[in-house]
Scaffold this active site. Structure first.
Site, PDB file in Angstrom:
ATOM      1  N   HIS A 196       0.665  -1.083   0.117  1.00  0.00           N
ATOM      2  CA  HIS A 196      -0.017   0.052  -0.064  1.00  0.00           C
ATOM      3  C   HIS A 196       1.152   1.190  -0.054  1.00  0.00           C
ATOM      4  O   HIS A 196       0.772   2.235  -0.627  1.00  0.00           O
ATOM      5  CB  HIS A 196      -0.849   0.029   1.233  1.00  0.00           C
ATOM      6  CG  HIS A 196      -1.643   1.171   1.505  1.00  0.00           C
ATOM      7  ND1 HIS A 196      -3.092   1.533   1.010  1.00  0.00           N
ATOM      8  CD2 HIS A 196      -1.432   2.453   2.145  1.00  0.00           C
ATOM      9  CE1 HIS A 196      -3.420   2.736   1.191  1.00  0.00           C
ATOM     10  NE2 HIS A 196      -2.472   3.048   2.082  1.00  0.00           N
ATOM     11  N   GLU A 197       1.932   1.059   0.983  1.00  0.00           N
ATOM     12  CA  GLU A 197       2.617   2.392   0.943  1.00  0.00           C
ATOM     13  C   GLU A 197       3.597   2.618  -0.539  1.00  0.00           C
ATOM     14  O   GLU A 197       4.049   3.857  -0.899  1.00  0.00           O
ATOM     15  CB  GLU A 197       3.803   2.441   2.214  1.00  0.00           C
ATOM     16  CG  GLU A 197       3.043   2.105   3.411  1.00  0.00           C
ATOM     17  CD  GLU A 197       2.345   3.444   3.722  1.00  0.00           C
ATOM     18  OE1 GLU A 197       2.520   4.377   3.261  1.00  0.00           O
ATOM     19  OE2 GLU A 197       1.207   3.085   4.369  1.00  0.00           O
ATOM     20  N   HIS A 200       1.461   4.615  -2.623  1.00  0.00           N
ATOM     21  CA  HIS A 200       1.484   5.984  -2.661  1.00  0.00           C
ATOM     22  C   HIS A 200       2.477   6.607  -3.249  1.00  0.00           C
ATOM     23  O   HIS A 200       2.417   7.489  -3.974  1.00  0.00           O
ATOM     24  CB  HIS A 200       1.536   6.237  -1.252  1.00  0.00           C
ATOM     25  CG  HIS A 200       0.252   6.344  -0.213  1.00  0.00           C
ATOM     26  ND1 HIS A 200      -0.840   6.906  -0.831  1.00  0.00           N
ATOM     27  CD2 HIS A 200       0.016   5.583   0.905  1.00  0.00           C
ATOM     28  CE1 HIS A 200      -1.952   6.675   0.087  1.00  0.00           C
ATOM     29  NE2 HIS A 200      -1.416   5.848   1.128  1.00  0.00           N
ATOM     30  N   GLU A 251      -6.054   7.228  -1.088  1.00  0.00           N
ATOM     31  CA  GLU A 251      -5.958   5.879  -0.264  1.00  0.00           C
ATOM     32  C   GLU A 251      -6.511   4.742  -1.043  1.00  0.00           C
ATOM     33  O   GLU A 251      -6.021   3.630  -0.940  1.00  0.00           O
ATOM     34  CB  GLU A 251      -6.955   5.994   0.888  1.00  0.00           C
ATOM     35  CG  GLU A 251      -6.170   7.016   2.325  1.00  0.00           C
ATOM     36  CD  GLU A 251      -5.014   6.571   2.661  1.00  0.00           C
ATOM     37  OE1 GLU A 251      -4.375   5.358   2.404  1.00  0.00           O
ATOM     38  OE2 GLU A 251      -4.409   7.074   3.709  1.00  0.00           O
TER      39      GLU A 251
END
Length: 315
Positions: A196-197, A200, A251
């Site tokens: 997930h990071e 980003h 997100e």
């Protein structure tokens, strides 16, 4: 010539030497005299005959002031324009600008932001070096082959104030807290959070958010006539970034990126759902006392459900 008589006195001026303030609604007019100060006069059509003004902009402003419906319409248009700018134009501009921001600027923003985080929220990691190396190896394998692979760096911090957490900064630095390593029950769950990071950073969410936050300061300065805070954006951007946090759209985009990356690596998005469930149970609805950017990403039921649906897909 213009002759002014008052209380027994008389003054004469060449009409070219005097200036008349523009007509604005029914406000008094000001006649500025050469070397003699000025006179404030009630508005009269004769004034414009004696001292003509030729500004079309001033004439348009006066026309608007005389018509309430036009003034209301202009006010509504201004409000809609501001909303459109912040909701549509500003995110679009940030999205277009982020890819061309020099890497040196991203590194500067990250360095300054990390210095603030370390000073206020974190301490050196207490994880054994071997454990950190093991997780670093798994992270390297996770991001191998990604367009921004060379940017990624994984660091660990002890952060009792923040608790279980992970975050990515604009230049590719991904920080994981010891508390998150201790919360998850398998490395697969931790790697899912790191995916997930990585999303980003790959989608430049940090830089896009920094640009949007700093642009708000500049625009607000122009709107309210105070530009004193816009000259030090290079210093204030890290603070603005940490205070703003990611949008729900960012997100969701990072989640979708993580689901796709996990499947490509032979992993399951269900690991992400499990990790988010643990974070949700740990933090509940409590305020972490941290700035928005560092607050654990909201582990909503919708996001957990989306991860489970992604795990069930066969494509």
């Amino acid at each position: 010539m213009l002759r002014v008589e008052s209380e027994g006195m008389a003054l004469e001026f060449a009409s070219a030497e005097v200036t008349l303030s523009p007509r604005l609604g029914s406000m008094p007019r000001t006649l500025t005299l050469p070397g003699e100060g000025h006179l404030e006069l009630a508005d009269s059509p004769l004034l414009d005959q004696w001292v003509p003004t030729s500004s079309r902009i001033e004439a348009a402003a006066h026309w608007l002031e005389q018509r309430r419906s036009a003034a209301i319409g202009a006010g509504v248009a201004t409000v809609l324009g501001v909303v459109f700018f912040f909701q549509v134009a500003l995110p679009w501009m940030a999205n277009e600008l982020a890819p061309v921001i020099p890497s040196a600027m991203e590194r500067t923003i990250t360095r300054q932001a990390m210095a603030l985080i370390d000073r206020v929220h974190t301490q050196p990691s207490k994880l054994p070096e071997a454990r950190r190396a093991e997780l670093q190896q798994q992270f390297t394998a996770l991001v191998a082959g990604l367009p921004r692979e060379a940017d990624f760096r994984l660091e660990f911090r002890s952060a009792p104030k923040l608790g279980p957490n992970a975050f990515a900064l604009p230049d590719g630095l991904v920080v994981v807290t010891d508390e998150l390593v201790g919360l998850v029950e398998s490395d697969r769950e931790l790697v899912a959070v790191l995916a997930h990071e990585a999303g980003h950073h790959e989608q430049r969410h940090g830089m896009r958010q920094a640009l949007q936050s700093s642009a708000v300061v500049v625009v607000a300065g122009f709107l309210f006539g105070d530009l004193s805070g816009t000259g030090s954006l290079s210093v204030s951007i890290p603070v603005l970034l940490l205070e703003s946090g990611f949008s729900r759209k960012h997100e969701r985009e990072a989640d979708e990126f993580a689901f796709d990356l996990l499947r490509k690596r032979g992993r399951s998005p269900a690991d992400f759902a499990t990790a988010m469930s643990r974070l949700s149970r740990h933090h509940g609805e409590q305020d972490l006392g941290a700035v928005s950017y560092l607050s654990t990403h909201p582990a909503s039921a919708q996001r957990i459900e989306a991860a489970n649906r992604a795990a069930e897909r066969k494509d």
